[in-house]
Motif scaffolding. Structure first.
Motif, PDB file in Angstrom:
ATOM      1  N   UNK A 155      -6.533  67.903 -17.153  1.00 58.46           N
ATOM      2  CA  UNK A 155      -6.332  67.783 -18.600  1.00 58.46           C
ATOM      3  C   UNK A 155      -6.594  69.151 -19.225  1.00 58.46           C
ATOM      4  N   UNK A 156      -5.528  69.849 -19.476  1.00 52.49           N
ATOM      5  CA  UNK A 156      -5.601  71.248 -19.884  1.00 52.49           C
ATOM      6  C   UNK A 156      -6.452  71.443 -21.133  1.00 52.49           C
ATOM      7  N   UNK A 164     -14.748  75.696 -10.825  1.00 52.80           N
ATOM      8  CA  UNK A 164     -14.348  76.026 -12.199  1.00 52.80           C
ATOM      9  C   UNK A 164     -12.915  76.545 -12.253  1.00 52.80           C
ATOM     10  N   UNK A 165     -12.000  75.748 -11.729  1.00 51.00           N
ATOM     11  CA  UNK A 165     -10.611  76.198 -11.583  1.00 51.00           C
ATOM     12  C   UNK A 165      -9.923  76.438 -12.918  1.00 51.00           C
ATOM     13  N   UNK A 166     -10.298  75.676 -13.938  1.00 50.78           N
ATOM     14  CA  UNK A 166      -9.633  75.843 -15.242  1.00 50.78           C
ATOM     15  C   UNK A 166     -10.493  76.610 -16.241  1.00 50.78           C
ATOM     16  N   UNK A 167     -11.642  77.107 -15.807  1.00 50.78           N
ATOM     17  CA  UNK A 167     -12.499  77.881 -16.701  1.00 50.78           C
ATOM     18  C   UNK A 167     -13.171  77.080 -17.791  1.00 50.78           C
ATOM     19  N   UNK A 168     -13.231  75.746 -17.640  1.00 50.39           N
ATOM     20  CA  UNK A 168     -13.751  74.886 -18.701  1.00 50.39           C
ATOM     21  C   UNK A 168     -14.996  74.100 -18.276  1.00 50.39           C
ATOM     22  N   UNK A 169     -15.646  74.540 -17.198  1.00 50.07           N
ATOM     23  CA  UNK A 169     -16.827  73.813 -16.727  1.00 50.07           C
ATOM     24  C   UNK A 169     -18.097  74.265 -17.430  1.00 50.07           C
ATOM     25  N   UNK A 170     -19.033  73.329 -17.534  1.00 46.93           N
ATOM     26  CA  UNK A 170     -20.389  73.609 -17.961  1.00 46.93           C
ATOM     27  C   UNK A 170     -21.334  72.802 -17.090  1.00 46.93           C
ATOM     28  N   UNK A 171     -22.636  72.968 -17.299  1.00 46.48           N
ATOM     29  CA  UNK A 171     -23.634  72.268 -16.508  1.00 46.48           C
ATOM     30  C   UNK A 171     -24.669  71.626 -17.417  1.00 46.48           C
ATOM     31  N   UNK A 177      -7.174  75.029 -29.405  1.00 43.93           N
ATOM     32  CA  UNK A 177      -7.954  75.890 -28.517  1.00 43.93           C
ATOM     33  C   UNK A 177      -8.578  75.054 -27.399  1.00 43.93           C
ATOM     34  N   UNK A 178      -8.925  75.728 -26.320  1.00 42.06           N
ATOM     35  CA  UNK A 178      -9.617  75.053 -25.229  1.00 42.06           C
ATOM     36  C   UNK A 178     -11.042  74.703 -25.655  1.00 42.06           C
ATOM     37  N   UNK A 179     -11.687  73.871 -24.841  1.00 44.98           N
ATOM     38  CA  UNK A 179     -13.068  73.499 -25.114  1.00 44.98           C
ATOM     39  C   UNK A 179     -13.962  74.731 -25.201  1.00 44.98           C
ATOM     40  N   UNK A 180     -13.863  75.627 -24.225  1.00 44.59           N
ATOM     41  CA  UNK A 180     -14.726  76.817 -24.223  1.00 44.59           C
ATOM     42  C   UNK A 180     -14.450  77.693 -25.432  1.00 44.59           C
ATOM     43  N   UNK A 181     -13.191  77.881 -25.789  1.00 43.08           N
ATOM     44  CA  UNK A 181     -12.864  78.684 -26.967  1.00 43.08           C
ATOM     45  C   UNK A 181     -13.401  78.036 -28.240  1.00 43.08           C
ATOM     46  N   UNK A 182     -13.240  76.723 -28.338  1.00 42.71           N
ATOM     47  CA  UNK A 182     -13.742  76.002 -29.511  1.00 42.71           C
ATOM     48  C   UNK A 182     -15.260  76.115 -29.598  1.00 42.71           C
ATOM     49  N   UNK A 183     -15.904  75.991 -28.452  1.00 43.34           N
ATOM     50  CA  UNK A 183     -17.363  76.073 -28.419  1.00 43.34           C
ATOM     51  C   UNK A 183     -17.850  77.461 -28.814  1.00 43.34           C
TER      52      UNK A 183
END
Length: 270
Positions: A136-137, A178-185, A1-7
């Motif tokens: 890095x996908x 946030x081109x890949x939807x995986x950004x946070x702040x 899963x992606x980082x956001x999905x895992x989170x």
């Protein structure tokens, strides 16, 4: 899963917003670990295993490993977290920020060498210093926005067309970068009003929030300011207050007690 999905899955499964920071200082280790060649790994592994039931993520700070020539132990540690505590994302706190070609190497370091799920970056040099990480996908990129240190105001509050600079960073991250939807702040708990402002700008984007515990950030104010409508959206980090909760050979058990107390305190206000 992606980082956001895992989170998102970790927040739901663990019912915790606690991120345990791993800042190992050998001078603070208990006697049983003194002078052991793998003391940093052994210390951090014990902390991870003890606190994992109460955490939704871990955040090793690379400087504490590199300064002690322990980068190989950092690799071991992240591999251990992935193997023994799958589904708990690892954020490499590196705060990298450099031109594109150099950023490509930093991205390889974070994601290929260390296999981190996400990395912290400094946006001062603009989007082309962030873009290589997005290649890095599925990996996360967490951008410094409003940091918890007092000196952060020197630059982050500079007026830019009527807005403080950290507002501009938040809006760029949410709308353009946030081109890949995986950004946070990164937004510090020491400034809960700014946490609320950033949340209003970025919607449900995840916020890494340092500053509770040893830095004195208020948990209630932080959670009320930064939570999403679903009661999540935050990686609330505590490092020293947890990992150094005990000074003796029962340090891991003391860390577990501190982590549970912190998690429960956060959950009071979700």
């Amino acid at each position: 899963m992606s980082f956001i999905d895992t989170l998102n899955a970790a927040w739901t499964r663990t019912q915790s917003l606690l991120c345990v920071g791993l800042d190992p200082e050998p001078s603070k280790f208990p006697g049983a670990l003194k002078n052991r060649p793998d003391a940093i790994f052994d210390f951090c592994r014990a902390i991870v295993d003890a606190t994992a039931p109460y955490a939704s993520s871990f955040k090793p700070q690379i400087a504490y490993f590199a300064a002690n020539r322990a980068e190989d132990q950092l690799e071991q540690l992240i591999a251990h977290i992935h193997e023994q505590h799958p589904g708990l994302p690892v954020i490499l706190d590196a705060k990298r920020g450099d031109i594109g070609s150099t950023a490509e190497q930093y991205a390889r370091e974070a994601f290929e060498r260390y296999d981190a799920d996400a990395v912290t970056v400094n946006p001062y040099m603009g989007f082309d210093s962030i873009e290589p990480y997005l290649a890095h996908e599925g990996r996360g990129v967490i951008v410094l926005c409003r940091t918890s240190n007092p000196g952060g105001s020197d630059l982050q509050f500079l007026n830019t067309d009527g807005r403080p600079l950290y507002h501009v960073v938040a809006r760029l991250a949410a709308e353009k970068w946030n081109a890949n939807g995986q950004l946070g702040l990164v937004v510090g708990a020491t400034f809960p009003r700014e946490v609320e402002v950033v949340r209003g700008i970025v919607g449900d984007m995840p916020l890494l929030i340092p500053g509770i515990g040893a830095q004195g950030g208020d948990v209630e104010a932080t959670v009320r300011a930064g939570r999403t409508e679903g009661g999540a959206g935050m990686l609330i980090n505590s490092s020293r207050a947890i990992i150094y909760a005990g000074k003796d050979d029962d340090f891991a058990a003391a860390a577990a007690v501190a982590a549970k107390k912190t998690r429960d305190n956060i959950n009071l206000y979700r």
